[in-house]
Design an enzyme around this catalytic site. Structure first.
Site, PDB file in Angstrom:
ATOM      1  N   ASN A 167     -14.127   8.761  -0.608  1.00 58.07           N
ATOM      2  CA  ASN A 167     -14.282   7.105  -1.674  1.00 58.07           C
ATOM      3  C   ASN A 167     -14.291   5.902  -0.387  1.00 58.07           C
ATOM      4  OD1 ASN A 167     -15.471   8.671  -3.712  1.00 58.07           O
ATOM      5  ND2 ASN A 167     -13.580   8.955  -4.731  1.00 58.07           N
ATOM      6  N   GLN A 192      -9.551  12.742  -0.143  1.00 58.78           N
ATOM      7  CA  GLN A 192      -9.039  13.743  -0.968  1.00 58.78           C
ATOM      8  C   GLN A 192      -9.436  15.129  -1.121  1.00 58.78           C
ATOM      9  OE1 GLN A 192      -8.246  11.593  -5.520  1.00 58.78           O
ATOM     10  NE2 GLN A 192      -9.830  10.196  -4.444  1.00 58.78           N
ATOM     11  N   HIS A 235      -9.160   7.182   3.355  1.00 57.23           N
ATOM     12  CA  HIS A 235      -8.168   8.493   2.941  1.00 57.23           C
ATOM     13  C   HIS A 235      -8.862   9.322   2.422  1.00 57.23           C
ATOM     14  CE1 HIS A 235      -8.290   5.543  -0.603  1.00 57.23           C
ATOM     15  NE2 HIS A 235      -7.760   7.179  -1.934  1.00 57.23           N
ATOM     16  N   CYS A 259       0.919  -1.324  -0.564  1.00 52.10           N
ATOM     17  CA  CYS A 259       0.249   0.366  -0.294  1.00 52.10           C
ATOM     18  C   CYS A 259       0.736   1.542  -0.115  1.00 52.10           C
ATOM     19  CB  CYS A 259      -0.650   0.023   1.044  1.00 52.10           C
ATOM     20  SG  CYS A 259      -1.387   1.436   1.301  1.00 52.10           S
ATOM     21  N   HIS A 307      -3.664   0.857   7.966  1.00 52.60           N
ATOM     22  CA  HIS A 307      -4.576   0.191   6.976  1.00 52.60           C
ATOM     23  C   HIS A 307      -5.196   0.379   7.366  1.00 52.60           C
ATOM     24  CE1 HIS A 307      -4.275  -1.303   2.669  1.00 52.60           C
ATOM     25  NE2 HIS A 307      -4.300  -2.265   3.110  1.00 52.60           N
ATOM     26  N   CYS A 345       0.184   3.654   2.797  1.00 55.22           N
ATOM     27  CA  CYS A 345       1.007   3.356   4.624  1.00 55.22           C
ATOM     28  C   CYS A 345       1.949   4.247   4.948  1.00 55.22           C
ATOM     29  CB  CYS A 345       1.424   1.361   4.809  1.00 55.22           C
ATOM     30  SG  CYS A 345      -0.208   0.742   5.078  1.00 55.22           S
ATOM     31  N   HIS A 368      -6.799   1.452   2.136  1.00 53.13           N
ATOM     32  CA  HIS A 368      -6.004   3.013   3.016  1.00 53.13           C
ATOM     33  C   HIS A 368      -6.363   3.865   3.467  1.00 53.13           C
ATOM     34  CE1 HIS A 368      -2.905   3.322   5.720  1.00 53.13           C
ATOM     35  NE2 HIS A 368      -2.898   4.751   5.805  1.00 53.13           N
TER      36      HIS A 368
END
Length: 359
Positions: free
Chosen positions: A174, A189, A187, A69, A134, A72, A185
């Site tokens: 998303n 945007q 997250h 990933c 993660h 991470c 992971h």
């Protein structure tokens, strides 16, 4: 919160948001080449909408195994997008952006045709990592960490809003392969659009029509009507209300709206930020409890454009999911995809009741 900025090997900015002081960012040892994004926008002559064309994004990372990933921390000899071995919240420029100030100029017309207007896709795209874990999710973050995420959102909204090549800043997350995530992971945007997106344009038009007809503020009047009805309220606080909109498009859809007019996340006061950390996690946990498994969703913070329209758009969250039952997905087929004529298979009042029960 402590904020520390640095640069990655290819020159992209990375910003750490820490809950304790003392970070000294480690250098990025990957030796990456400078990014060469090719972003452009083209105007649809039939609708006036801008469409981004970004051929370089077709090679972006797609669902790597957990041990590879890129979000991470860098540990045990493996280098990632985050050079440090641990972090609280971190933001960095997207390696595969939809919009970038580094994109080259383009001719103003496609094929020289006056109807086919285009421009370079300037602006900025950033990735916000909520946790170094993660296996975490926004719903499972502790309250303090969600507060740090909100501070990061506000910081980046303010920073991108100061750019000449940004017309609107949007914050979104998303989650779930059902809606097309490419990294698992936890997250989100931040997009700094070089134009005002179509939904915002339409909301500004409706807000101005409403003000001309009634003298009222559209978002305030919608919130007041939802609170009077009560049938779609999920949870109400001192500064925010969570509700399912009366004309919800999606099988699961909820809005979180502040009680006063606030154009963007950067304009929230400390009390509003603190309560938002509680109500947002509350909504995410209710969503995950609907079907007993993590709900795939898109969560978008709609913010006012950075220039015109600041008094017309009130900051609000729109969370939506394609899951219409525990084992069924809503697909955007002919009516929605072809004609933008939405058909919802679930009554908004029913989903509001289920979200209330899911506490």
């Amino acid at each position: 919160m402590w904020r520390t900025a640095a640069r990655l090997a290819d020159g992209r900015e990375i910003v750490y948001f820490d809950e304790t002081p003392g970070r000294r960012p480690l250098p990025d040892g990957r030796g990456l080449p400078r990014p060469a994004p090719e972003c452009e926008i083209r105007r649809d002559p039939l609708t006036g909408d801008w469409i981004a064309v970004t051929a370089h994004r077709n090679t972006r990372t797609f669902l790597p195994p957990a041990e590879e990933c890129p979000l991470c921390p860098s540990r045990d000899g493996r280098l990632s997008e985050i050079p440090d071995p641990d972090y609280d919240v971190v933001v960095f420029e997207n390696r595969f952006p939809s919009f970038s100030a580094a994109t080259p100029d383009v001719a103003p017309l496609v094929d020289g045709e006056p109807l086919f207007v285009r421009a370079r896709g300037a602006g900025r795209c950033e990735v916000v990592c909520f946790s170094s874990d993660h296996q975490a999710s926004a719903a499972t973050l502790p309250g303090g960490r969600m507060s740090t995420v909100i501070e990061a959102w506000a910081d980046r909204t303010a920073a991108l809003s100061r750019r000449d090549d940004v017309a609107q800043v949007a914050v979104f997350e998303n989650r779930g392969e059902e809606i097309g995530v490419t990294l698992h992971h936890p997250h989100g945007q931040v997009y700094g659009y070089p134009y005002v997106p179509a939904r915002t344009v339409r909301m500004i038009e409706r807000a101005r029509e409403h003000r001309a007809a009634t003298g009222g503020e559209l978002f305030a009047d919608v919130l007041a009507a939802e609170r009077r009805a009560g049938t779609r309220i999920v949870r109400a606080g001192e500064h925010w209300t969570t509700f399912v909109p009366a004309a919800a498009r999606w099988p699961v859809e909820a809005h979180v709206t502040p009680h006063r007019h606030v154009p963007d996340l950067a304009s929230l006061n400390p009390a509003e930020r603190a309560e938002l950390a509680v109500l947002y996690r509350d909504l995410l946990r209710r969503c995950d409890a609907l079907y007993g498994t993590p709900l795939p969703y898109i969560a978008v913070w709609h913010q006012a454009p950075v220039r015109d329209g600041r008094d017309d758009i009130r900051l609000h969250l729109q969370l939506c999911s394609v899951r219409r039952a525990a084992d069924k997905i809503k697909y955007l087929a002919g009516s929605e995809s072809g004609l933008a004529a939405w058909i919802n298979d679930v009554a908004p009042e029913r989903i509001a009741a289920r979200l209330r029960e899911a506490a």
